[in-house]
Design a protein around this motif. Structure first.
Motif, PDB file in Angstrom:
ATOM      1  N   ALA A 194       0.930  -1.386   0.005  1.00 25.20           N
ATOM      2  CA  ALA A 194      -0.015   0.065   0.028  1.00 25.20           C
ATOM      3  C   ALA A 194       0.991   1.397   0.044  1.00 25.20           C
ATOM      4  O   ALA A 194       0.695   1.910  -0.724  1.00 25.20           O
ATOM      5  N   HIS A 195       2.045   1.474   0.828  1.00 19.43           N
ATOM      6  CA  HIS A 195       2.744   2.366   0.909  1.00 19.43           C
ATOM      7  C   HIS A 195       3.370   2.467  -0.510  1.00 19.43           C
ATOM      8  O   HIS A 195       3.688   3.552  -0.944  1.00 19.43           O
ATOM      9  N   ASP A 196       3.939   1.520  -1.038  1.00 19.03           N
ATOM     10  CA  ASP A 196       4.524   1.677  -2.312  1.00 19.03           C
ATOM     11  C   ASP A 196       4.111   1.947  -3.315  1.00 19.03           C
ATOM     12  O   ASP A 196       4.117   2.976  -4.052  1.00 19.03           O
ATOM     13  N   THR A 197       2.264   1.668  -3.376  1.00 13.01           N
ATOM     14  CA  THR A 197       1.455   2.136  -4.566  1.00 13.01           C
ATOM     15  C   THR A 197       1.283   3.581  -4.206  1.00 13.01           C
ATOM     16  O   THR A 197       1.193   4.456  -5.257  1.00 13.01           O
ATOM     17  N   ARG A 198       1.043   4.100  -3.027  1.00 13.13           N
ATOM     18  CA  ARG A 198       1.010   5.453  -2.799  1.00 13.13           C
ATOM     19  C   ARG A 198       2.164   6.332  -3.282  1.00 13.13           C
ATOM     20  O   ARG A 198       1.928   7.220  -3.748  1.00 13.13           O
ATOM     21  N   GLU A 199       3.374   5.701  -2.972  1.00  9.62           N
ATOM     22  CA  GLU A 199       4.746   6.523  -3.420  1.00  9.62           C
ATOM     23  C   GLU A 199       4.696   6.385  -4.985  1.00  9.62           C
ATOM     24  O   GLU A 199       5.069   7.452  -5.560  1.00  9.62           O
ATOM     25  N   SER A 200       4.377   5.234  -5.420  1.00  4.64           N
ATOM     26  CA  SER A 200       4.410   5.048  -6.758  1.00  4.64           C
ATOM     27  C   SER A 200       3.486   6.135  -7.657  1.00  4.64           C
ATOM     28  O   SER A 200       3.858   6.776  -8.684  1.00  4.64           O
ATOM     29  N   LEU A 201       2.266   6.228  -7.148  1.00  3.88           N
ATOM     30  CA  LEU A 201       1.081   7.288  -7.560  1.00  3.88           C
ATOM     31  C   LEU A 201       1.701   8.668  -7.476  1.00  3.88           C
ATOM     32  O   LEU A 201       1.592   9.526  -8.352  1.00  3.88           O
ATOM     33  N   LEU A 202       2.367   9.098  -6.516  1.00  7.27           N
ATOM     34  CA  LEU A 202       2.820  10.273  -6.121  1.00  7.27           C
ATOM     35  C   LEU A 202       3.785  10.694  -7.037  1.00  7.27           C
ATOM     36  O   LEU A 202       3.841  11.642  -7.571  1.00  7.27           O
ATOM     37  N   PHE A 203       4.971   9.918  -7.049  1.00  7.76           N
ATOM     38  CA  PHE A 203       6.145   9.976  -7.784  1.00  7.76           C
ATOM     39  C   PHE A 203       5.733   9.818  -9.320  1.00  7.76           C
ATOM     40  O   PHE A 203       6.216  10.864  -9.886  1.00  7.76           O
ATOM     41  N   GLY A 204       5.003   9.138  -9.568  1.00  4.72           N
ATOM     42  CA  GLY A 204       4.788   9.021 -11.114  1.00  4.72           C
ATOM     43  C   GLY A 204       3.866  10.128 -11.454  1.00  4.72           C
ATOM     44  O   GLY A 204       4.237  10.783 -12.660  1.00  4.72           O
ATOM     45  N   GLY A 205       3.023  10.578 -10.796  1.00  7.04           N
ATOM     46  CA  GLY A 205       2.054  11.778 -11.114  1.00  7.04           C
ATOM     47  C   GLY A 205       2.930  12.945 -11.262  1.00  7.04           C
ATOM     48  O   GLY A 205       2.495  13.850 -12.066  1.00  7.04           O
ATOM     49  N   VAL A 206       3.522  13.161 -10.204  1.00  2.00           N
ATOM     50  CA  VAL A 206       4.456  14.425 -10.064  1.00  2.00           C
ATOM     51  C   VAL A 206       5.364  14.598 -11.234  1.00  2.00           C
ATOM     52  O   VAL A 206       5.467  15.447 -12.018  1.00  2.00           O
TER      53      VAL A 206
END
Length: 172
Positions: free
Chosen positions: A15-27
């Motif tokens: 879940a943490h990796d998914t959030r981090e991936s969403l934020l990093f990839g989105g930004v």
């Protein structure tokens, strides 16, 4: 009991990796899209054909960035890899590509005559700045931050996009 704890820890890590991936990839995708639109429109090519070309190059650049980032993660792990790990790492880069799709659509739409080709960079910039704001607010709220703090984070994230737009204006 230990097996349940291990699975719970793995689920939390995912879940943490998914959030981090969403934020990093989105930004990363939104800033990349702003930068690419600024670079591609720097010379004033604003006809329909140029906008279609810009949309294609934006997508090519996003795919290349996702491949490079995924590959960097793959080789940086320094652990033995199982079959399919490389593909899994590359698939995990989907937020970066997804973040540039709206901008590619704005450019392609201008290229297809859905709206004027001249000035299409301005809605693209506005779209990406808004995306950065929403990602900042959403991620802060996801992390249980207060609304005032989340809005502040959103504004700071949006300023990344504004910085790209201002830098483009200064460079021109």
């Amino acid at each position: 009991m230990a097996d349940t704890d291990t699975r719970a820890a793995a689920a939390e890590r995912h879940a943490h990796d998914t959030r981090e991936s969403l934020l990093f990839g989105g930004v990363y995708g939104a800033v990349l899209a702003c930068s690419m639109v600024a670079a591609l429109t720097q010379y004033g090519h604003t006809d329909q054909e140029s906008r279609r070309y810009d949309a294609v190059w934006l997508l090519v650049t996003a795919l290349a960035s996702a491949l490079a980032h995924g590959y960097a993660h793959y080789i940086a792990e320094r652990t033995p890899h199982r079959r399919g790990d490389a593909l899994r790492v590359l698939v995990n880069e989907w937020p970066l590509i997804t973040a540039v799709l709206p901008t590619a659509l704005v450019l392609a739409g201008a290229g297809w005559g859905w709206w004027p080709a001249k000035g299409a960079e301005y809605p693209a910039f506005a779209l990406n700045i808004t995306l950065l704001f929403v990602l900042g607010v959403g991620t802060a709220r996801w992390s249980h931050r207060s609304w005032p703090y989340a809005l502040l984070i959103g504004v700071v994230d949006a300023l990344l996009g504004v910085g790209v737009v201002v830098a483009n204006a200064v460079i021109k």
